[in-house]
Motif scaffolding. Structure first.
Motif, PDB file in Angstrom:
ATOM      1  N   ASN A  51      -5.104  32.625   1.847  1.00 28.80           N
ATOM      2  CA  ASN A  51      -5.185  33.389   3.094  1.00 28.80           C
ATOM      3  C   ASN A  51      -3.991  34.341   3.157  1.00 28.80           C
ATOM      4  OD1 ASN A  51      -2.953  31.797   3.799  1.00 28.80           O
ATOM      5  ND2 ASN A  51      -4.174  30.379   5.026  1.00 28.80           N
ATOM      6  N   ASP A  52      -3.817  34.995   4.288  1.00 35.36           N
ATOM      7  CA  ASP A  52      -2.732  35.975   4.416  1.00 35.36           C
ATOM      8  C   ASP A  52      -1.371  35.334   4.173  1.00 35.36           C
ATOM      9  OD1 ASP A  52      -4.677  37.795   5.087  1.00 35.36           O
ATOM     10  OD2 ASP A  52      -4.296  37.722   7.248  1.00 35.36           O
ATOM     11  N   ARG A  53      -1.171  34.119   4.648  1.00 35.08           N
ATOM     12  CA  ARG A  53       0.133  33.457   4.488  1.00 35.08           C
ATOM     13  C   ARG A  53       0.388  33.104   3.034  1.00 35.08           C
ATOM     14  NH1 ARG A  53      -2.429  31.168   8.529  1.00 35.08           N
ATOM     15  NH2 ARG A  53      -2.785  29.214   7.420  1.00 35.08           N
ATOM     16  N   TYR A  54      -0.662  32.663   2.329  1.00 34.50           N
ATOM     17  CA  TYR A  54      -0.506  32.323   0.913  1.00 34.50           C
ATOM     18  C   TYR A  54      -0.086  33.546   0.102  1.00 34.50           C
ATOM     19  CZ  TYR A  54      -1.813  30.963  -3.848  1.00 34.50           C
ATOM     20  OH  TYR A  54      -1.809  30.707  -5.202  1.00 34.50           O
ATOM     21  N   GLU A  55      -0.640  34.692   0.434  1.00 30.21           N
ATOM     22  CA  GLU A  55      -0.342  35.905  -0.330  1.00 30.21           C
ATOM     23  C   GLU A  55       1.120  36.315  -0.210  1.00 30.21           C
ATOM     24  OE1 GLU A  55      -2.247  36.893  -2.443  1.00 30.21           O
ATOM     25  OE2 GLU A  55      -4.338  36.709  -1.856  1.00 30.21           O
ATOM     26  N   LEU A  56       1.824  35.819   0.810  1.00 35.26           N
ATOM     27  CA  LEU A  56       3.236  36.162   0.993  1.00 35.26           C
ATOM     28  C   LEU A  56       4.174  35.286   0.156  1.00 35.26           C
ATOM     29  CD1 LEU A  56       3.291  36.662   4.878  1.00 35.26           C
ATOM     30  CD2 LEU A  56       3.180  38.433   3.111  1.00 35.26           C
ATOM     31  N   LEU A  57       3.638  34.217  -0.464  1.00 32.57           N
ATOM     32  CA  LEU A  57       4.465  33.309  -1.255  1.00 32.57           C
ATOM     33  C   LEU A  57       4.823  33.930  -2.603  1.00 32.57           C
ATOM     34  CD1 LEU A  57       2.486  29.985  -0.653  1.00 32.57           C
ATOM     35  CD2 LEU A  57       4.472  30.840   0.616  1.00 32.57           C
ATOM     36  N   ASP A  58       5.954  33.465  -3.178  1.00 27.56           N
ATOM     37  CA  ASP A  58       6.294  33.924  -4.528  1.00 27.56           C
ATOM     38  C   ASP A  58       5.532  33.079  -5.550  1.00 27.56           C
ATOM     39  OD1 ASP A  58       7.704  31.477  -4.983  1.00 27.56           O
ATOM     40  OD2 ASP A  58       9.570  32.354  -4.222  1.00 27.56           O
ATOM     41  N   ALA A  59       5.675  33.434  -6.830  1.00 28.64           N
ATOM     42  CA  ALA A  59       4.886  32.790  -7.885  1.00 28.64           C
ATOM     43  C   ALA A  59       5.149  31.284  -7.948  1.00 28.64           C
ATOM     44  CB  ALA A  59       5.188  33.438  -9.236  1.00 28.64           C
ATOM     45  N   ALA A  60       6.412  30.879  -7.800  1.00 27.41           N
ATOM     46  CA  ALA A  60       6.745  29.454  -7.878  1.00 27.41           C
ATOM     47  C   ALA A  60       6.118  28.689  -6.718  1.00 27.41           C
ATOM     48  CB  ALA A  60       8.264  29.277  -7.867  1.00 27.41           C
ATOM     49  N   GLN A  61       6.141  29.274  -5.530  1.00 24.43           N
ATOM     50  CA  GLN A  61       5.539  28.617  -4.373  1.00 24.43           C
ATOM     51  C   GLN A  61       4.028  28.509  -4.522  1.00 24.43           C
ATOM     52  OE1 GLN A  61       7.261  31.422  -1.555  1.00 24.43           O
ATOM     53  NE2 GLN A  61       8.548  29.814  -0.661  1.00 24.43           N
TER      54      GLN A  61
END
Length: 289
Positions: free
Chosen positions: A201-211
């Motif tokens: 979702n929108d929040r997931y797309e804001l995470l970095d690769a490790a997250q």
């Protein structure tokens, strides 16, 4: 806002001639559900708290060939819910499917001792009260054969850390699903729920690769879900294919809740998946002769 797929509505799909209302339908999982139902022939009313966002989602569905209208509003407000249902019925000619997707997504996330009662109240106002209000308003105008699908969460049965209000409200959604299924069964209206696990979702797309990797690692199927995975389950439960299913919760989580302990908790069991071409009855073969 995620844009709907280019696939146009089917004139002969499972929802041809039907009308669906999707709350929280302007983005993420809700928009994917609206797109899927439209692709199978439904006319769709898109609800959301933001008037412009709901209007844009409905316009995008119309651009794809579907009949669609926006009916913005706060699902925790009885007057706004009544207006939304009336708008859907007036503009589209009835109401056959309700998807209660609107949610206050983990507001006030933090330790139990730091949880603001206002955040608890908001979680229940949207997630539980909203589901109740929309179901009652829709059921008053729905015909026999109609369906309600509530969007729950794996958090209803497997707690997230630091998300007490959200998980408790989703537990209420599942209890409401069972109770309203019994109440509405004599009217021929089915009520079920879908409980998504980790979904992009929108929040997931804001995470970095490790997250992002950390989110995927516990999932047995090895990937995040997306809105289309949830939408497919909703379409099934809303359709005549599920005509003898009511009061149930369908979990869509890539196997996340099927396991006792996720990868990393017992390193001796963490190993690559076997190659099916080199096993017999589950036992590794020796080198080829």
């Amino acid at each position: 806002m995620t844009t709907p797929c280019s696939e146009g509505p089917s004139t002969g799909g499972r929802f041809a001639g039907k009308v669906a209302l999707v709350t929280g339908g302007a983005r993420n999982i809700g928009l994917a559900i609206a797109v899927r139902l439209a692709a199978e022939g439904a006319a769709v009313a898109v609800n959301g708290p933001d008037e412009q966002e709901a209007a844009e989602a409905a316009a995008a569905l119309r651009d794809g060939g579907a009949r669609a209208v926006a009916c913005p509003g706060d699902v925790s407000d009885p007057a706004q819910v009544a207006a939304c249902v009336a708008r859907a019925v007036e503009a589209l000619g009835g109401l056959d499917v309700l998807v209660n997707n609107a949610a206050a997504a983990m507001v006030g996330r933090g330790h139990l001792f730091d949880l603001d009662p206002a955040d608890w109240d908001r979680s229940f106002a949207v997630n539980a009260r909203g589901t109740f209000l929309c179901t009652v308003a829709a059921a008053r105008v729905m015909p026999a054969g109609a369906a309600v699908v509530n969007i729950s969460s794996v958090g209803a049965t497997r707690a997230h850390r630091s998300a007490v209000a959200y998980d408790a409200s989703k537990g209420a959604v599942e209890a409401t699903t069972r109770a309203t299924a019994l109440e509405l069964a004599p009217l021929g209206i089915r009520v079920n729920a879908v409980a998504p696990g980790p979904v992009i979702n929108d929040r997931y797309e804001l995470l970095d690769a490790a997250q992002k990797h950390a989110r995927v690692r516990p999932v047995p199927l090895g990937r995040m879900g997306d809105g289309s995975d949830v939408a497919a389950a909703v379409a099934f439960l809303s359709s005549p294919d599920a005509s003898f299913i009511t009061g149930q919760v369908l979990t869509v989580d890539g196997g996340l809740t099927a396991q006792i302990r996720p990868p990393g908790t017992d390193p001796s069991l963490d190993r690559p998946a076997p190659d099916p071409a080199h096993t017999v009855a589950g036992q590794p073969q020796g080198p080829a002769s």
